[in-house]
Design an enzyme around this catalytic site. Structure first.
Site, PDB file in Angstrom:
ATOM      1  N   ASP A  98      -0.106   5.101   0.862  1.00  0.00           N
ATOM      2  CA  ASP A  98      -0.300   6.084   1.938  1.00  0.00           C
ATOM      3  C   ASP A  98      -0.462   5.403   3.294  1.00  0.00           C
ATOM      4  OD1 ASP A  98      -0.274   8.144   0.024  1.00  0.00           O
ATOM      5  OD2 ASP A  98      -2.394   7.825  -0.399  1.00  0.00           O
ATOM      6  N   ASP A 118      -1.893  -0.708   5.904  1.00  0.00           N
ATOM      7  CA  ASP A 118      -2.144  -0.144   7.233  1.00  0.00           C
ATOM      8  C   ASP A 118      -3.620  -0.080   7.599  1.00  0.00           C
ATOM      9  OD1 ASP A 118      -2.479   1.891   5.220  1.00  0.00           O
ATOM     10  OD2 ASP A 118      -2.580   3.360   6.838  1.00  0.00           O
ATOM     11  N   SER A 122      -9.080   7.975  -4.208  1.00  0.00           N
ATOM     12  CA  SER A 122     -10.428   8.473  -4.496  1.00  0.00           C
ATOM     13  C   SER A 122     -10.470   9.983  -4.676  1.00  0.00           C
ATOM     14  CB  SER A 122     -11.386   8.072  -3.375  1.00  0.00           C
ATOM     15  OG  SER A 122     -11.032   8.718  -2.163  1.00  0.00           O
ATOM     16  N   CYS A 171     -16.939   0.041  -8.013  1.00  0.00           N
ATOM     17  CA  CYS A 171     -15.946  -0.578  -8.881  1.00  0.00           C
ATOM     18  C   CYS A 171     -15.439  -1.869  -8.251  1.00  0.00           C
ATOM     19  CB  CYS A 171     -14.775   0.384  -9.112  1.00  0.00           C
ATOM     20  SG  CYS A 171     -13.770   0.636  -7.636  1.00  0.00           S
ATOM     21  N   HIS A 184     -11.400   5.584  -8.327  1.00  0.00           N
ATOM     22  CA  HIS A 184     -12.841   5.654  -8.085  1.00  0.00           C
ATOM     23  C   HIS A 184     -13.133   6.075  -6.647  1.00  0.00           C
ATOM     24  CE1 HIS A 184     -12.439   2.598 -11.397  1.00  0.00           C
ATOM     25  NE2 HIS A 184     -13.271   3.473 -11.943  1.00  0.00           N
ATOM     26  N   CYS A 212      -6.476   2.882  -7.993  1.00  0.00           N
ATOM     27  CA  CYS A 212      -7.921   3.009  -8.193  1.00  0.00           C
ATOM     28  C   CYS A 212      -8.301   4.463  -7.965  1.00  0.00           C
ATOM     29  CB  CYS A 212      -8.687   2.104  -7.232  1.00  0.00           C
ATOM     30  SG  CYS A 212     -10.477   2.364  -7.306  1.00  0.00           S
ATOM     31  N   ASP A 257       0.863  -1.179   0.000  1.00  0.00           N
ATOM     32  CA  ASP A 257       0.000   0.000   0.000  1.00  0.00           C
ATOM     33  C   ASP A 257       0.907   1.239   0.000  1.00  0.00           C
ATOM     34  OD1 ASP A 257      -2.418   1.617   0.515  1.00  0.00           O
ATOM     35  OD2 ASP A 257      -1.512   1.873   2.496  1.00  0.00           O
TER      36      ASP A 257
END
Length: 499
Positions: free
Chosen positions: A337, A449, A380, A420, A414, A412, A335
């Site tokens: 962030d 996280d 997002s 989605c 979205h 992503c 991941d």
């Protein structure tokens, strides 16, 4: 009120009855009725006669492809943008005022209530006692949080990642979801709406086939601890007796093969006594017809062994999953962030990128070990209009300047309401990353996280290691299969040299 109805189905004729009842019912219609066709072979039409005209523009059909009830419900609610999701089974017949009462039940839910259960009524024959199968289905009247008729806030489903698709059958997937939702501090209540759940026809061996559900109890124990039955309102059943009877049968056969007649006779008598006791416990409250008595005698002879075999198989499956966490994976997904960099919400400025302490060294260890890498990141902010895709790419470039090459990036863009299949906790990015790296999803590990990272990995069949930070919720930590104190420890777990 914004509510969609999600119906997982295998194309039973009762689906048409359900839709007809909704069409004829009093009250506001849902925004959408999402039918998830979970047949492996979906060549035949799901609704040969079509949906009722009143519902024609509200019914949509999605493919489940045989993923099971948990996976089918996930397909349905993730395709919805409604604030509330009403799950209904395809063999339920809502009462005439069900829609009106559904609206009332939702309106009565305060913010701290995550879900509301409908009241099921199982019609039983009059004039005689119910059969063993009919009594089994009648248990739905008192079952807690059964998704045969259960409405959840979409936000609550998102918070826990939806249904756990490691439960391939019905009955435990809804109890697991409810316990995870309750663990977030939310409440679940009983509503006023009512529906009938007719007893569908079944052959005499149905009770033996249902013993496959014993395999899921091992996973429930691992996830929710020893007291899960009491918290979920699930009766303890006869597992201890089934185990004793099964051992007696095995001893009788073993002693017979070893030519020890006394032990074989004693064990066989113990097995016979246990079988007769079980058969009578099932015959006594029933109609005691010839067919019912024959069925109970035949199935009681093999039911304890079936229950025990499935229970052992469940624990073996759990053990295999645990062993897999001790085997070095073939690829690592990261991941962004909160895991690689300090989380700056909706950051589009490369100058604001700061790596997590130790991230550079941890990633370098993975590279040195020859581990293929990829990044899977929800962004997002693009859908919300707060940042652009170009800014996301610029920030990603800065991350690689600070940490070094990270392999392919999967982002992503979205929002949470876009339905989605890529936004975590959905598995889309994990599956795409595994395919790009040329490995199977189950040979990947995702380090992140949040609970969304864990749930995305689980949904794809991958391993997950949670590295909590200040914003990771306590319930996410509690239900994570593996938790590492920092990225260094997570890498050590992945490489198999954690101490």
């Amino acid at each position: 009120m914004s509510v969609d109805v999600v119906v997982p189905t295998i194309g039973r004729p009762s689906l048409a009855t359900l839709l007809a009842a909704l069409s004829a019912g009093e009250g506001p219609l849902p925004g959408r009725i999402v039918l998830v066709d979970d047949r492996r072979d979906a060549t035949r039409p799901l609704l040969p006669g079509g949906a009722p005209s009143r519902l024609a523009f509200r019914v949509s059909v999605l493919r489940g492809g045989g993923v099971g009830p948990a996976g089918a419900r996930n397909v349905g609610w993730r395709a919805s943008t409604a604030a509330f999701i009403a799950f209904v089974d395809d063999d339920v017949v809502p009462d005439g005022d069900w829609l009106a009462r559904l609206a009332d039940d939702i309106a009565a839910m305060p913010p701290d209530v995550a879900g509301s259960q409908g009241r099921l009524r199982v019609p039983l024959p009059g004039g005689r006692r119910p059969t063993d199968w009919q009594r089994n289905v009648a248990g739905l009247e008192t079952a807690r949080w059964a998704t045969a008729d259960m409405v959840y806030r979409r936000a609550a489903l998102t918070a826990v990642g939806g249904f756990d698709e490691r439960f391939p059958r019905a009955y435990r997937e809804d109890a697991d979801l409810a316990l995870r939702v309750l663990r977030t501090g939310a409440s679940l209540v009983s509503g006023a709406r009512t529906a009938a759940h007719p007893v569908r026809p079944a052959d005499r061996w149905v009770s033996v086939r249902l013993q496959a559900g014993n395999a899921d109890d091992a996973l429930m124990r691992v996830i929710h601890g020893a007291g899960w039955r009491e918290r979920a309102g699930v009766p303890r059943g006869r597992r201890s007796r089934h185990l004793i009877v099964s051992v007696a049968a095995a001893l009788a056969l073993g002693a017979l093969l070893a030519r020890r007649p006394r032990l074989a006779t004693a064990s066989a008598l113990a097995w016979l006594a246990g079988t007769v006791e079980l058969a009578w416990a099932r015959i006594a409250p029933g109609p005691r017809t010839r067919d019912e008595v024959e069925s109970m005698l035949l199935t009681s002879a093999v039911l304890p062994l079936a229950a025990t075999i499935h229970w052992i198989a469940g624990w073996l499956r759990v053990a295999r999953a645990r062993r897999r966490t001790r085997v070095r994976p073939r690829a690592v997904l990261l991941d962004r962030d909160g895991t690689l960099v300090i989380d700056v919400p909706y950051n589009g400025d490369p100058s604001r990128v700061s790596i997590v302490p130790g991230a550079r060294e941890a990633v370098a260890r993975l590279r040195a070990a020859g581990m293929p890498l990829a990044v899977v990141s929800n962004q997002s902010g693009v859908a919300r209009g707060l940042i652009t895709s170009a800014q996301v790419a610029a920030v990603n470039g800065r991350v690689e300047e600070l940490v070094g090459p990270l392999g392919p990036w999967f982002v992503c863009v979205h929002g949470p309401d876009d339905a989605c299949g890529c936004r975590k906790p959905a598995p889309g990015m994990v599956l795409a990353a595994a395919a790009a790296l040329g490995v199977r999803p189950e040979n990947c590990v995702l380090i992140g996280d949040t609970g969304a990272d864990v749930d995305a990995a689980r949904a794809a069949g991958a391993r997950a290691v949670l590295v909590p930070n200040a914003v990771t919720r306590a319930e996410e930590i509690a239900r994570a299969p593996e938790v590492a104190a920092d990225l260094h420890e997570a890498v050590s777990r992945v490489l198999g040299d954690a101490r």
